[in-house]
Design an enzyme around this catalytic site. Structure first.
Site, PDB file in Angstrom:
ATOM      1  CG  HIS A 188      -1.948  -0.838   0.849  1.00 10.56           C
ATOM      2  ND1 HIS A 188      -2.338  -2.268   0.574  1.00 10.56           N
ATOM      3  CD2 HIS A 188      -3.491  -0.274   0.427  1.00 10.56           C
ATOM      4  CE1 HIS A 188      -3.129  -2.090   1.588  1.00 10.56           C
ATOM      5  NE2 HIS A 188      -4.400  -1.104   0.565  1.00 10.56           N
ATOM      6  N   GLY A 189       1.873   1.432   0.344  1.00  6.08           N
ATOM      7  CA  GLY A 189       3.041   2.691   0.143  1.00  6.08           C
ATOM      8  C   GLY A 189       4.415   2.731   0.828  1.00  6.08           C
TER       9      GLY A 189
END
Length: 467
Positions: free
Chosen positions: A319-320
């Site tokens: 996700h990041g």
């Protein structure tokens, strides 16, 4: 890019579809490929070369594996494809995070690469890898048609924010498909509902999150921080499920039947169930291509728990490139491990209201961790969430936000459940014609309002574009 993408999807989609239907069936994939490349290059023309490289790499590796007779050779080709795919993802998404962490730990000053993150790189990279892995497993045959394969990777409906479409689910439709009137009609309905979710609900609720995230620490109250978390919980559902609806709807208008990506996750009675209902395509991908290859639950409880931890650590990182996403992944790993060990059995025996409240509390706290990366003052925000003595419990600005957005938020919360679907099904159970008429009126109104909103407003942040 976000504003341009919405304009493209709502205004230029009819022209795209018109030419698509006029063209012979054999030319439709080529037209989709052209439109998809234009769509992607509209926002990031430089990184179109990266996508073309990814297409050629995985196309050739798939054919190479398919034509190789030695298992050792197949493994080497698979390893090559996976290493290059992950390597590209690492360079563009995680290199600066790694360098920055190294600098902090060892007190160095290694220069950051500062590459712009290619939009949707995580989505199309995972799609490409699933294809190569499935060819290696013998689940699908290597696709000899480069146009068809490139269409699969670049298909604009779900290119930049999912759902992650596995090749085996659309293999037959890439070769041959027909668009029925029912498909076209249901596709329009689904697309419009998704657009309304995004533009009319997610964008407006996002204003609450934006307002609170920019509030100076000395003015941030406990009530304001928790209101922002609740607003973000609503925003991320309507933002991402809205885009998934749009993608599924557009796909259906083109003759593709993508799998569902959301199944009312906020109605779940455990976090295990929540992750079977939220971002289903991502959960399925990690289960199929990471959890099972690691051994799944076949090697004893201890190994299963380790596998769960690894999967969720990777899910957080997917996700990041930020420590809050790592923490978010670990947070869910711990909860899922506890549910696997004993908590799941307790929840099954507990009254439904207890299991529902537990699950709501768990995923709301999860979204609080998830949103930390976007906050201007994360330290003060965490203090407020923890009822720190320095923060006021309530304030006038929270009351103002509740007056301005409270009704919308309550209606949106109802919209995250299956209540409306059940009511509509009951009311129109034996009134199919009336249902169709009301559906058309409602869809037309939502479409007109959404287009008006897009044209008049520039704040259209798709949360999942950056992944």
């Amino acid at each position: 890019m976000v504003f341009s993408s919405l304009i493209f999807l709502t205004i230029f989609l009819p022209l795209t579809l018109l030419l698509y239907y006029i063209l012979p069936e054999k030319a439709r994939n080529f037209w989709l490929l052209v439109v998809s490349l234009v769509f992607y290059s509209w926002g990031e023309p430089v990184y179109i070369l990266l996508m073309v490289f990814s297409i050629l790499l995985n196309y050739l590796c798939g054919l190479w594996i398919d034509h190789s007779e030695k298992n050792k050779t197949k493994k080497l080709i698979l390893a090559l494809a996976v290493v290059i795919n992950i390597g590209l993802l690492f360079v563009f998404k995680y290199a600066d995070f790694t360098i920055g962490t190294y600098n902090v730990i060892f007190g160095k000053q290694v220069k950051l690469l500062q590459f712009t993150l290619p939009i949707g790189i995580s989505f199309y990279t995972f799609q490409a890898m699933s294809y190569v892995i499935d060819v290696y497993r013998g689940v699908v045959k290597g696709n000899k048609n480069l146009i068809n394969f490139a269409t699969y990777i670049t298909m604009f409906p779900q290119l930049i924010a999912g759902p992650i479409v596995r090749y085996k689910t659309v293999e037959k439709e890439l070769r041959e498909r027909k668009v029925t009137f029912e498909d076209f009609y249901q596709g329009i309905i689904r697309f419009t509902i998704g657009l309304g979710k995004k533009v009319l609900i997610a964008n407006n609720v996002a204003l609450v999150v934006k307002d609170v995230s920019e509030t100076p620490p000395e003015l941030l109250s406990v009530s304001m921080a928790w209101l922002a978390v609740i607003a973000f919980t609503i925003q991320i559902y309507f933002d991402f499920s809205g885009y998934s609806d749009m993608a599924i709807g557009m796909g259906r208008m083109l003759g593709f039947h993508f799998l569902e990506n959301f199944d009312y996750p906020y109605e779940s009675k455990s976090i295990t169930e929540f992750w079977r209902r939220w971002h289903i395509s991502l959960s399925t991908w990690f289960k199929e291509y990471v959890y099972y290859p690691l051994g799944g639950n076949r090697k004893g409880t201890k190994r299963q728990l380790i596998n769960l931890f690894i999967v969720w650590l990777l899910t957080g990182l997917w996700h990041g490139a930020s420590w809050n996403f790592v923490l978010w992944g670990v947070y869910y790993a711990v909860i899922l491990i506890l549910e696997k060990l004993f908590l799941g059995k307790v929840l099954k025996k507990a009254p439904m209201i207890v299991s529902r409240l537990y699950t709501i509390g768990a995923f709301v706290i999860g979204w609080a961790i998830f949103m930390l990366d976007d906050l201007t003052y994360p330290g003060a925000f965490v203090k407020a969430l923890c009822f720190h003595a320095e923060q006021d419990l309530a304030d006038k600005h929270t009351a103002y936000l509740l007056i301005s957005f409270g009704v919308l938020m309550v209606l949106a919360i109802i919209g995250t459940t299956s209540v409306l679907k059940k009511v509509v099904t009951y009311l129109f159970k034996k009134r199919a014609l009336l249902r169709t008429f009301c559906e058309l009126v409602f869809t037309t109104a939502v479409l007109m309002l959404s287009i008006a909103y897009i044209v008049s407003d520039t704040y259209n942040p798709f949360l999942y574009f950056r992944f």
